[in-house]
Scaffold this active site. Structure first.
Site, short mmCIF file in Angstrom:
data_model
loop_
_atom_site.label_atom_id
_atom_site.label_comp_id
_atom_site.label_asym_id
_atom_site.label_seq_id
_atom_site.Cartn_x
_atom_site.Cartn_y
_atom_site.Cartn_z
N LYS A 143 0.84 -1.18 0.00
CA LYS A 143 0.00 0.00 0.00
C LYS A 143 0.88 1.24 0.00
CE LYS A 143 1.29 1.39 3.39
NZ LYS A 143 1.63 2.20 4.53
N HIS A 173 -0.86 -4.88 6.08
CA HIS A 173 -0.29 -5.70 7.17
C HIS A 173 -1.10 -5.63 8.45
CE1 HIS A 173 1.63 -2.06 8.84
NE2 HIS A 173 1.84 -2.77 9.94
N LYS A 177 -2.09 -8.78 11.61
CA LYS A 177 -1.83 -8.74 13.06
C LYS A 177 -2.77 -9.72 13.75
CE LYS A 177 -0.52 -3.80 13.20
NZ LYS A 177 0.79 -3.71 13.84
N GLU A 211 1.07 7.44 16.89
CA GLU A 211 2.43 6.89 16.86
C GLU A 211 3.40 7.92 17.42
OE1 GLU A 211 3.20 4.06 13.28
OE2 GLU A 211 2.39 5.89 12.45
N ASP A 230 -1.31 6.97 3.92
CA ASP A 230 -0.39 6.00 4.54
C ASP A 230 -1.13 5.08 5.51
OD1 ASP A 230 2.11 4.82 5.22
OD2 ASP A 230 2.32 6.18 6.94
N HIS A 235 -4.94 0.87 6.38
CA HIS A 235 -5.08 0.08 7.61
C HIS A 235 -6.36 0.37 8.41
CE1 HIS A 235 -1.05 -0.79 6.58
NE2 HIS A 235 -0.47 0.24 7.17
N LYS A 321 1.88 11.03 13.35
CA LYS A 321 3.29 10.83 13.73
C LYS A 321 3.67 11.81 14.84
CE LYS A 321 4.22 7.95 10.29
NZ LYS A 321 4.18 6.52 10.60
C1 BG6 Z 1 2.95 1.39 7.88
C2 BG6 Z 1 3.04 2.88 7.66
O1 BG6 Z 1 2.15 0.81 6.90
O2 BG6 Z 1 2.40 1.13 9.16
C3 BG6 Z 1 3.89 3.49 8.75
O3 BG6 Z 1 3.60 3.14 6.39
C4 BG6 Z 1 3.39 3.10 10.11
O4 BG6 Z 1 3.91 4.91 8.60
C5 BG6 Z 1 3.22 1.60 10.21
O5 BG6 Z 1 4.32 3.55 11.08
C6 BG6 Z 1 2.58 1.17 11.52
O6 BG6 Z 1 2.60 -0.23 11.60
P1 BG6 Z 1 2.73 -1.00 12.96
O7 BG6 Z 1 2.68 -2.43 12.59
O8 BG6 Z 1 4.00 -0.58 13.59
O9 BG6 Z 1 1.53 -0.57 13.76
#
Ligand code: BG6
Length: 467
Positions: A143, A173, A177, A211, A230, A235, A321
């Site tokens: 993605k 992804h 999880k 995050e 992103d 997600h 972020k």
């Molecule tokens: C990614 C994003 O797909 O997912 C990142 O590009 C983000 O910006 C990340 O930090 C977060 O994934 P996880 O698994 O750490 O929650």
């Protein structure tokens, strides 16, 4: 596991995702016996040789690998690595894949993993076509899949000139999880909650993924994407679909995708007035960032699913972020009881509504918070909670990392946890009003919870975080 040895063509092999997740994940899959033989051909724009690539892989395991590396396991993995710079062209790539297949000896399958920004994906797909690396192959696309509806439709069209739909695995992804899959188990394996999983009992839902991470070395990627593309259109909306979907007729790829896509079809287009875009102060001074950048590093929004189950129930999403805490929670707020018989000052409702909260931390966590009586005279209430943590069960060691799980599924041809072209295109369609007239970014302090306007967005409710 997959029945055949695998040649993985890892494009973007020196990039951030490869170093953080893909190389450590492949190392684990290869060395823990999940795959009956595996070789990896790294590809990227970097003009390095195979030794240079091994050094990058080694450093990535040391920095990001969550499991122990023994010298033997490393030697075997290092021997399975090869590298071809993209500039070497299709025939050099083909030769490297043939060498890998010869070394594996048996009939192989190929997995092309495209960990490249959206504007580079098509060039790579064409190179794979020219190299004749389409048969016996599956292709994993990272993605964001396109950057808006038109580009996603164009990308799908061009992809289909080279690969058939059945070969294409669009990865998200978050769906890999463990706790995300646990949402399905929780909802559909129990009789307790499903009857109240609707507008009659649920007041609103929050999907909140702040995050603490900043940009790292990803300015080039991030400037083109921003927090919405992103995280949200990928997600967060995928998680929303797991929360909101109707029970599928079977736990199989087609029925699950169908129910998720029905959620996406019922989503109302995102109204710019329901969105807060933010940018942390100092972002414009980061290396590789345009000094006038309008890219958002934070986004919060309200959206609606206009169907029988969810009409009138707002879903609030937030991510960004450089925020105060790293969390990934889904919180369901229940409606207030119809009448309160507790005396004023008893504390009922004072700490917000009762909630069910899923924590998407690597091992699942859940909690149900409710009002209960404080010990002592009179009737004073407090918020109490029931908690579950996979960590306490002794099963947490069996958790596969999201990328490991999904790479393995793609090798096996199992699409259950992958997204579909239709779903993705619909999500871009829903996003169009926002992408066409985004509200201006508001600055926020790094280390805070984002621009103040997030509180107005959710009023009269309140964000569940910070706990
Ligand atoms: C990614 C994003 O797909 O997912 C990142 O590009 C983000 O910006 C990340 O930090 C977060 O994934 P996880 O698994 O750490 O929650």
């Amino acid at each position: 596991g997959p029945g055949f040895p695998q040649v993985v063509v890892l494009v973007g092999a020196t990039g951030d995702l490869a170093r953080r997740k893909l190389l450590p994940g492949l190392f684990h899959l290869c060395t823990a016996g999940f795959i009956p033989g595996c070789r990896i051909v790294g590809v990227s724009l970097d003009e390095i040789d195979v030794e240079g690539f091994r050094a990058i892989a080694r450093a990535s395991l040391d920095e990001f690998g969550s499991r122990k590396t023994t010298p033997d396991a490393w030697d075997a993995f290092a021997a399975a690595l090869d590298y071809v710079p993209l500039s070497a062209g299709a025939s050099a790539l083909r030769a490297a894949v043939e060498r890998a297949e010869a070394a594996l000896g048996r009939e192989c399958r190929r997995l092309h993993y495209l960990s490249v920004p959206p504007n580079a994906a098509l060039t790579v797909v064409r190179t794979l076509g020219e190299a004749g690396l389409v048969e016996r192959s599956r292709i994993v696309m990272e993605k964001p899949f396109g950057t808006d509806l038109a580009s996603a439709v164009a990308l799908n069209g061009k992809l289909h000139e080279v690969f058939q739909e059945a070969q294409i695995f669009r990865i998200d992804h978050f769906l890999g999880k463990e706790p995300a899959q646990n949402i399905l188990a929780f909802r559909f394996a129990n009789g307790l909650f499903e009857p109240i999983w609707n507008r009659n009992f649920i007041d609103h839902v929050q999907i909140d993924v702040p995050e603490t991470l900043g940009l790292g070395k990803r300015a080039g990627f991030y400037e083109q994407t921003g927090a919405y593309r992103d995280m949200v259109v990928t997600h967060l909306f995928q998680i929303l679909a797991f929360m909101a979907m109707e029970p599928p007729t079977a736990l199989e790829p087609a029925p699950i995708s169908e129910e998720k896509n029905k959620v996406f079809r019922s989503m109302e287009p995102i109204r710019p007035a329901d969105v807060v875009r933010g940018q942390y102060s100092g972002y414009r001074g980061e290396e590789g960032v345009d000094p006038d950048s309008d890219t958002e590093t934070f986004i919060a929004l309200k959206c609606h699913i206009d169907n029988w189950r969810w009409a009138g129930v707002p879903f609030y999403l937030r991510t960004g972020k450089r925020l105060a805490e790293g969390q990934r929670i889904i919180s369901i707020a229940f409606r207030e009881p119809p009448k309160s018989m507790f005396p004023p000052g008893s504390g009922v409702g004072a700490q917000g509504p009762d909630h069910l909260t899923f924590d998407l931390a690597d091992a699942s966590k859940m909690s149900l918070s409710f009002y209960g009586k404080r010990p002592g005279p009179g009737m004073r209430l407090d918020k109490l909670s029931l908690q579950f943590a996979m960590r306490d069960t002794g099963m947490a060691g069996e958790v596969l990392e999201a990328y490991e799980r999904l790479i393995l599924d793609a090798m096996r041809g199992d699409r259950t946890l992958f997204t579909t072209a239709e779903g993705i295109e619909r999500l871009w369609e829903v996003s169009t009003p926002l992408l066409e007239s985004p509200p201006p970014v508001r600055l926020y302090e790094a280390g805070s919870w984002g621009p103040k306007a997030v509180h107005q967005l959710i009023a009269p409710h309140a964000w569940r975080l910070p706990f």
